[in-house]
Design an enzyme around this catalytic site. Structure first.
Site, PDB file in Angstrom:
ATOM      1  N   SER A 135       0.830  -1.206   0.000  1.00  0.00           N
ATOM      2  CA  SER A 135       0.000   0.000   0.000  1.00  0.00           C
ATOM      3  C   SER A 135       0.865   1.257   0.000  1.00  0.00           C
ATOM      4  CB  SER A 135      -0.933   0.001   1.218  1.00  0.00           C
ATOM      5  OG  SER A 135      -0.189  -0.172   2.408  1.00  0.00           O
ATOM      6  N   ASN A 186      -2.246  -2.502  13.363  1.00  0.00           N
ATOM      7  CA  ASN A 186      -3.699  -2.337  13.297  1.00  0.00           C
ATOM      8  C   ASN A 186      -4.165  -1.061  14.004  1.00  0.00           C
ATOM      9  OD1 ASN A 186      -3.604  -4.718  11.964  1.00  0.00           O
ATOM     10  ND2 ASN A 186      -4.502  -5.967  13.603  1.00  0.00           N
ATOM     11  N   THR A 188     -39.622  26.243 -10.409  1.00  0.00           N
ATOM     12  CA  THR A 188     -39.853  24.875  -9.943  1.00  0.00           C
ATOM     13  C   THR A 188     -40.009  24.072 -11.231  1.00  0.00           C
ATOM     14  OG1 THR A 188     -42.253  25.138  -9.879  1.00  0.00           O
ATOM     15  CG2 THR A 188     -41.074  25.633  -7.830  1.00  0.00           C
ATOM     16  N   HIS A 189     -39.560  22.849 -11.231  1.00  0.00           N
ATOM     17  CA  HIS A 189     -39.576  22.027 -12.453  1.00  0.00           C
ATOM     18  C   HIS A 189     -38.805  22.694 -13.596  1.00  0.00           C
ATOM     19  CE1 HIS A 189     -43.115  19.965 -10.533  1.00  0.00           C
ATOM     20  NE2 HIS A 189     -43.359  21.204 -10.139  1.00  0.00           N
ATOM     21  N   SER A 229     -13.348  27.068 -27.735  1.00  0.00           N
ATOM     22  CA  SER A 229     -13.483  25.871 -28.550  1.00  0.00           C
ATOM     23  C   SER A 229     -12.441  25.927 -29.652  1.00  0.00           C
ATOM     24  CB  SER A 229     -14.880  25.820 -29.166  1.00  0.00           C
ATOM     25  OG  SER A 229     -14.867  25.050 -30.352  1.00  0.00           O
ATOM     26  N   LYS A 261     -17.311  30.439 -28.838  1.00  0.00           N
ATOM     27  CA  LYS A 261     -17.633  29.675 -27.627  1.00  0.00           C
ATOM     28  C   LYS A 261     -16.850  30.116 -26.397  1.00  0.00           C
ATOM     29  CE  LYS A 261     -19.296  25.655 -27.737  1.00  0.00           C
ATOM     30  NZ  LYS A 261     -20.505  25.038 -27.249  1.00  0.00           N
ATOM     31  N   ASN A 282     -16.842  28.077 -22.917  1.00  0.00           N
ATOM     32  CA  ASN A 282     -17.441  26.931 -22.236  1.00  0.00           C
ATOM     33  C   ASN A 282     -17.177  26.974 -20.736  1.00  0.00           C
ATOM     34  OD1 ASN A 282     -18.346  25.876 -24.685  1.00  0.00           O
ATOM     35  ND2 ASN A 282     -16.381  24.880 -25.052  1.00  0.00           N
ATOM     36  N   GLU A 295     -18.634  22.321 -15.319  1.00  0.00           N
ATOM     37  CA  GLU A 295     -19.001  20.980 -15.786  1.00  0.00           C
ATOM     38  C   GLU A 295     -18.177  19.910 -15.082  1.00  0.00           C
ATOM     39  OE1 GLU A 295     -18.535  22.784 -19.926  1.00  0.00           O
ATOM     40  OE2 GLU A 295     -19.557  20.900 -20.313  1.00  0.00           O
ATOM     41  N   TYR A 301      -9.757  -6.406  12.449  1.00  0.00           N
ATOM     42  CA  TYR A 301      -9.088  -5.965  11.224  1.00  0.00           C
ATOM     43  C   TYR A 301      -9.069  -7.086  10.185  1.00  0.00           C
ATOM     44  CZ  TYR A 301      -5.502  -4.292   8.006  1.00  0.00           C
ATOM     45  OH  TYR A 301      -4.834  -3.892   6.886  1.00  0.00           O
ATOM     46  N   GLN A 323      -7.378  -2.242   4.038  1.00  0.00           N
ATOM     47  CA  GLN A 323      -6.321  -1.449   3.409  1.00  0.00           C
ATOM     48  C   GLN A 323      -6.871  -0.677   2.198  1.00  0.00           C
ATOM     49  OE1 GLN A 323      -2.143  -2.853   3.208  1.00  0.00           O
ATOM     50  NE2 GLN A 323      -2.508  -3.059   1.011  1.00  0.00           N
ATOM     51  N   LYS A 351      -8.246   3.505   1.960  1.00  0.00           N
ATOM     52  CA  LYS A 351      -7.550   4.792   1.873  1.00  0.00           C
ATOM     53  C   LYS A 351      -7.550   5.453   0.505  1.00  0.00           C
ATOM     54  CE  LYS A 351      -4.275   2.690   4.437  1.00  0.00           C
ATOM     55  NZ  LYS A 351      -5.224   1.816   5.114  1.00  0.00           N
TER      56      LYS A 351
HETATM   57  N1  ARG Z   1      -1.142  -1.385   5.353  1.00  0.00           N
HETATM   58  C1  ARG Z   1      -2.110  -1.849   6.263  1.00  0.00           C
HETATM   59  C2  ARG Z   1      -3.445  -1.134   6.036  1.00  0.00           C
HETATM   60  O1  ARG Z   1      -3.451  -0.159   5.408  1.00  0.00           O
HETATM   61  C3  ARG Z   1      -1.667  -1.639   7.659  1.00  0.00           C
HETATM   62  C4  ARG Z   1      -2.253  -2.589   8.660  1.00  0.00           C
HETATM   63  C5  ARG Z   1      -1.764  -3.937   8.377  1.00  0.00           C
HETATM   64  N2  ARG Z   1      -2.093  -4.837   9.439  1.00  0.00           N
HETATM   65  C6  ARG Z   1      -2.027  -6.133   9.277  1.00  0.00           C
HETATM   66  N3  ARG Z   1      -2.353  -6.876  10.298  1.00  0.00           N
HETATM   67  N4  ARG Z   1      -1.733  -6.674   8.141  1.00  0.00           N
HETATM   68  O2  ARG Z   1      -4.489  -1.582   6.477  1.00  0.00           O
END
Ligand code: ARG
Length: 464
Positions: A29, A116, A161-162, A283, A289, A291, A296, A323, A328, A331
């Site tokens: 990651s 974790n 409205t509408h 354009s 134009k 735009n 948008e 966990y 993972q 994110k």
């Molecule tokens: N890179 C992991 C994550 O984003 C960190 C936690 C990993 N923990 C584990 N027990 N493998 O979730």
């Protein structure tokens, strides 16, 4: 195959071989979670200080760790940090580098901690920062909207409205409607922030730890209100990110509605607003134009933000406590949603601040489509004592007559009017103009310019 430089080397004896290259690719990651480097280092520095304060590690080890982590941070900030994909994630990249810098004490940092709770802390801190950033960006947008409202507090424009002409309203009132929406968005981020502001640090892998940690101390150091009360919840919960994404989705939905209005309003058919050159593009083939690309794109950005919300809901649903590596995947999309939101808020603030309403065109449009028909019906109720339903019927007949003559309501003659209802007098013409119409809407929350001005001062006071 990777060799012992891989993360398997980090957990020593159990693994004889490194992971397969594809395993490394799916597992790593670091490509995205390096964005949490600052949070990771803040969390580790707090943890090390607490370990020393509790006598779990020595002060000199803690000092070495805390200093070394600052060196790591400066390497990251100056782009000289040796990122290693084989070390999987931000946590292990930082720790391995710390070991190279300070040696043996680095190995004591992870006492009473797991990745974790570590990742839960980092991500919470990161999302908390985004709540603050969204708050600041929303405040700037609200101020830009208030600026527009002040400029055109009494500009008359059609209310829809509408997307059919309904009644005349004021430009200021329309701008202030968005102020209300974006202010609620601010409140949603603030509310989510408040709830997420508890520290998972010290939950360790899932069960807590036998080391005598002071979780309140690390919570304080990281600006959290308190440690989370349940270690299983602390490492398993991602609802804080979902609340952020929920607030972001609603906010983006508001942005996209305003963006849509700007697209419509800046068209040649409407001409309600002139977008500044800074927010328009030309354009390659049609020289005339201009735009509204920024509007948008902003209208479309919501797709990514909704997408992140749905994705994380889907990732989390059905996961057993605590966990799982599925988490993972929380994110990357949250990062993307936050980026999209911040970009969208900044672009909208710029567009709103720079746009020029066109009061003359707005006024012409406000009178179209028999927009004062309700004023006429209200007059019949007020002056002649007609029940509203009857007044509605009489007015409908007059609208039909105007349509037949190809004129607007104020252009009907008194004779035209009296042919439909004998009680109508010359005084009715006073209420058929758009200015009188908006001026009469003085009920609380109504569109009258005086109301708009008092809402503007209320908001300015609230914001200062
Ligand atoms: N890179 C992991 C994550 O984003 C960190 C936690 C990993 N923990 C584990 N027990 N493998 O979730």
């Amino acid at each position: 195959m990777s060799d012992k430089s891989s993360s398997n080397a980090m957990w020593g004896g159990r693994f004889a071989a490194g992971p397969d290259a594809i395993m490394e690719a799916i597992n790593a990651s670091i490509g995205f979670d390096r964005r949490m480097a600052k949070q990771d280092i803040d969390g580790s520095r707090a943890h090390a200080a607490m370990l020393a304060a509790q006598g779990i590690i020595t002060d000199s080890d803690a000092d070495a760790i805390r200093e070394g982590l600052l060196t790591v941070l400066s390497e990251i900030e100056s782009d000289t940090f040796p990122w290693r994909v084989e070390l999987e994630d931000i946590h292990m990249n930082v720790e391995a580098r710390l070991k190279e810098i300070v040696g043996e004490p680095a190995g004591r940092l992870h006492t009473g901690r797991s990745r974790n709770d570590q990742v839960a802390v980092d991500f919470r801190l990161w999302v908390r920062d985004q709540c603050d950033a969204a708050d600041g960006a929303l405040k700037a947008l609200i101020e830009a909207l208030i600026g527009q409202a002040e400029e055109g507090a009494d500009w008359v424009m059609p209310g829809f409205t509408h997307l059919q002409v309904a009644q005349p309203v004021t430009w200021g009132h329309h701008m202030m409607a968005y102020v209300e929406m974006f202010a609620r968005d601010r409140a949603r981020f603030a509310d989510a922030r408040k709830r997420m502001n508890e520290s998972p640090l010290g939950a360790a892998a899932l069960a807590g730890t036998s080391f005598p940690l002071d979780r309140q101390m690390t919570a304080d150091a990281l600006g959290f209100d308190r440690p989370m009360a349940n270690s299983l919840d602390a490492v398993a919960a991602r609802d804080f990110a979902l609340e952020f994404l929920g607030a972001a989705s609603i906010c983006a939905m508001h942005l996209s509605r305003l963006a849509e209005e700007l697209v419509i309003w800046s068209s040649a058919q409407f001409r309600f607003v002139a977008m500044s050159d800074r927010w328009s593009t030309g354009s390659s083939i049609m020289p005339q134009k201009r735009n509204p690309d920024a509007a948008e794109l902003l209208r479309a950005k919501i797709g990514r933000i909704f997408g992140a919300n749905v994705a994380l809901m889907t990732i989390m649903k059905g996961l057993p406590l605590t966990y799982s590596k599925d988490m993972q995947e929380d994110k990357e999309q949250t990062f993307d949603a936050a980026d999209s939101l911040m970009l969208g808020l900044a672009a909208m603030t710029g567009m709103v601040a720079d746009m020029k309403g066109r009061p003359d065109d707005l006024r012409v449009a406000a009178a179209m489509g028999f927009s004062t028909a309700t004023d006429l019906a209200d007059w019949l109720v007020r002056e002649l004592g007609l029940p509203f339903r009857d007044a509605h019927h009489v007015t409908g007949t007059l609208v039909a007559k105007a349509e037949e003559k190809g004129c607007d309501l104020p252009e009907l003659t008194l004779a035209d009017m009296q042919a439909v209802h004998g009680g109508i007098s010359e005084a009715i013409f006073d209420v058929l103009g758009v200015d009188n119409s908006v001026r009469s809407r003085t009920s609380y929350g109504g569109t009258a310019p005086d109301n708009v001005r008092s809402q503007i001062s209320r908001w300015k006071e609230a914001l200062s």
